[in-house]
Design an enzyme around this catalytic site. Structure first.
Site, PDB file in Angstrom:
ATOM      1  N   HIS A  84      26.602  31.602  10.622  1.00  0.00           N
ATOM      2  CA  HIS A  84      28.003  31.212  10.826  1.00  0.00           C
ATOM      3  C   HIS A  84      28.990  32.021  10.002  1.00  0.00           C
ATOM      4  O   HIS A  84      30.165  31.681   9.938  1.00  0.00           O
ATOM      5  CB  HIS A  84      28.165  29.712  10.544  1.00  0.00           C
ATOM      6  CG  HIS A  84      27.320  28.887  11.455  1.00  0.00           C
ATOM      7  ND1 HIS A  84      27.629  28.678  12.774  1.00  0.00           N
ATOM      8  CD2 HIS A  84      26.129  28.285  11.247  1.00  0.00           C
ATOM      9  CE1 HIS A  84      26.687  27.954  13.341  1.00  0.00           C
ATOM     10  NE2 HIS A  84      25.754  27.707  12.438  1.00  0.00           N
TER      11      HIS A  84
ATOM     12  N   SER B 237      26.211  24.756   8.816  1.00  0.00           N
ATOM     13  CA  SER B 237      26.382  24.668  10.267  1.00  0.00           C
ATOM     14  C   SER B 237      27.060  23.389  10.741  1.00  0.00           C
ATOM     15  O   SER B 237      27.624  23.365  11.835  1.00  0.00           O
ATOM     16  CB  SER B 237      25.037  24.835  10.971  1.00  0.00           C
ATOM     17  OG  SER B 237      24.120  23.883  10.508  1.00  0.00           O
TER      18      SER B 237
ATOM     19  N   LYS C  70      25.618  33.235  18.034  1.00  0.00           N
ATOM     20  CA  LYS C  70      26.897  32.602  17.670  1.00  0.00           C
ATOM     21  C   LYS C  70      28.020  33.599  17.971  1.00  0.00           C
ATOM     22  O   LYS C  70      28.383  33.754  19.122  1.00  0.00           O
ATOM     23  CB  LYS C  70      26.887  32.189  16.196  1.00  0.00           C
ATOM     24  CG  LYS C  70      25.624  31.458  15.775  1.00  0.00           C
ATOM     25  CD  LYS C  70      25.651  30.001  16.169  1.00  0.00           C
ATOM     26  CE  LYS C  70      24.529  29.223  15.553  1.00  0.00           C
ATOM     27  NZ  LYS C  70      23.389  28.970  16.452  1.00  0.00           N
TER      28      LYS C  70
HETATM   29  C1  LIG Z   1      22.433  28.154  10.277  1.00  0.00           C
HETATM   30  C2  LIG Z   1      21.624  28.372  11.515  1.00  0.00           C
HETATM   31  N1  LIG Z   1      20.483  29.065  11.445  1.00  0.00           N
HETATM   32  C3  LIG Z   1      19.710  29.277  12.535  1.00  0.00           C
HETATM   33  C4  LIG Z   1      20.068  28.774  13.766  1.00  0.00           C
HETATM   34  C5  LIG Z   1      19.154  29.024  14.935  1.00  0.00           C
HETATM   35  O1  LIG Z   1      19.753  29.841  15.869  1.00  0.00           O
HETATM   36  P1  LIG Z   1      19.125  30.126  17.302  1.00  0.00           P
HETATM   37  O2  LIG Z   1      19.365  28.882  18.089  1.00  0.00           O
HETATM   38  O3  LIG Z   1      19.880  31.291  17.800  1.00  0.00           O
HETATM   39  O4  LIG Z   1      17.684  30.402  17.098  1.00  0.00           O
HETATM   40  C6  LIG Z   1      21.251  28.081  13.897  1.00  0.00           C
HETATM   41  C7  LIG Z   1      21.682  27.611  15.244  1.00  0.00           C
HETATM   42  O5  LIG Z   1      21.741  26.590  15.669  1.00  0.00           O
HETATM   43  C8  LIG Z   1      22.045  27.839  12.758  1.00  0.00           C
HETATM   44  O6  LIG Z   1      23.173  27.116  12.844  1.00  0.00           O
END
Ligand SMILES: Cc1ncc(COP(=O)(O)O)c(C=O)c1O
Length: 273
Positions: free
Chosen positions: A89, A61, A120
């Site tokens: 991602h 990320s 996303k």
């Molecule tokens: C790799 C990854 N997993 C999980 C999340 C969590 O996503 P959410 O904010 O939709 O719960 C994110 C987001 O920031 C992320 O980048």
């Protein structure tokens, strides 16, 4: 996973994965980022008769680089570990159809548990877990995070559902995204910026210390380009960065404009010559 089980997690996995591992009470082992030899060493050292799970982001990320899925699959088979991948991602990004990491490597069905966000490329909220029916049934009855939180609002679920269809029905978006990504990364590299090993829409522009990352952000934003800084402890100290994201909605001229803005700021702050 629970007490007595073992989880093996990439060192720069998303914070939500780290928190999940810690909450599980399982033995938590972190391997160096994308270092498959280190992962193998840790798997080898774990007791043979415990449940094991290897977990990683498919696309990281903050760095934008991609996991070595073939090697991970091989190691999981060799050491009898489950494999769980967070596709936050990669969904709508990797593979010609945008269906993610399995398509990218043509390794369908090799991941035991796939999860992703709906925040996303899917413009909604919440997330999903995809796995064999027994695993899903187990999670329905055993996952505290699932049981004790409200369901997705129907409108958000419907929006997410439509977005999945858009990904499948409009593959030109993936093509455009790939073109934009290539243009942006190669342009920045050509100017002398360090973009780590990204190959995806998440493009880190390394600035060094936190103050330089803040100053770069201000300079670039003042030229009407929206970027955000990422500083320690979210990333290692000394690797503070701009985190820029390319989308399919950008025109080549937008990418040019962003690159000009970043170039000007980088020159002003002495990051490039
Ligand atoms: C790799 C990854 N997993 C999980 C999340 C969590 O996503 P959410 O904010 O939709 O719960 C994110 C987001 O920031 C992320 O980048």
């Amino acid at each position: 996973m629970g007490r007595g089980d073992y989880v093996f997690s990439d060192k720069i996995n998303h914070a939500s994965i780290v928190d999940g591992c810690l909450m599980s009470g399982a033995e938590f082992r972190r391997y160096r980022h994308n270092d498959m030899a280190h992962l193998e060493g840790l798997l080898k050292n774990a007791p043979a008769d415990v449940a094991k799970l290897v977990i990683a982001d498919s696309v990281f990320s903050m760095d934008g680089d991609i996991i070595d899925l073939p090697k991970m699959v091989e190691l999981c088979k060799k050491y009898n570990a489950w494999l769980m991948i967070d596709e936050a991602h990669s969904l709508g990004v990797l593979g010609e159809k945008g269906t993610g990491i399995e398509e990218y490597y043509n390794l369908y069905g090799e991941i035991d548990i796939k999860m992703g966000t709906l925040s996303k490329t899917i413009p909604s909220v919440g997330g999903y877990v995809a796995a064999k029916e027994e695993i899903i049934s187990y999670l329905r009855h055993a996952s505290r995070a699932y049981i004790f939180s409200a369901a997705l609002p129907p409108g958000q679920a419907a929006a997410a559902n439509e977005a999945f269809k858009v990904i499948l029905d409009e593959p030109w978006r993936i093509e455009r995204l790939n073109e934009n990504t290539k243009q942006f990364i190669s342009g920045l590299k050509g100017m002398g910026f360090n973009t780590l090993l990204t190959e995806t829409a998440i493009v880190p522009v390394i600035c060094g210390d936190d103050d330089t990352a803040f100053a770069m952000t201000r300079e670039v934003q003042h030229q009407d380009v929206f970027v955000l800084p990422v500083v320690s402890p979210a990333v290692e100290a000394g690797l503070a960065r701009l985190r820029a994201t390319v989308t399919a909605a950008h025109e080549p001229s937008d990418i040019e404009h962003a690159m000009d803005a970043i170039e000007k700021a980088g020159k002003k702050l002495g990051l490039i010559k």
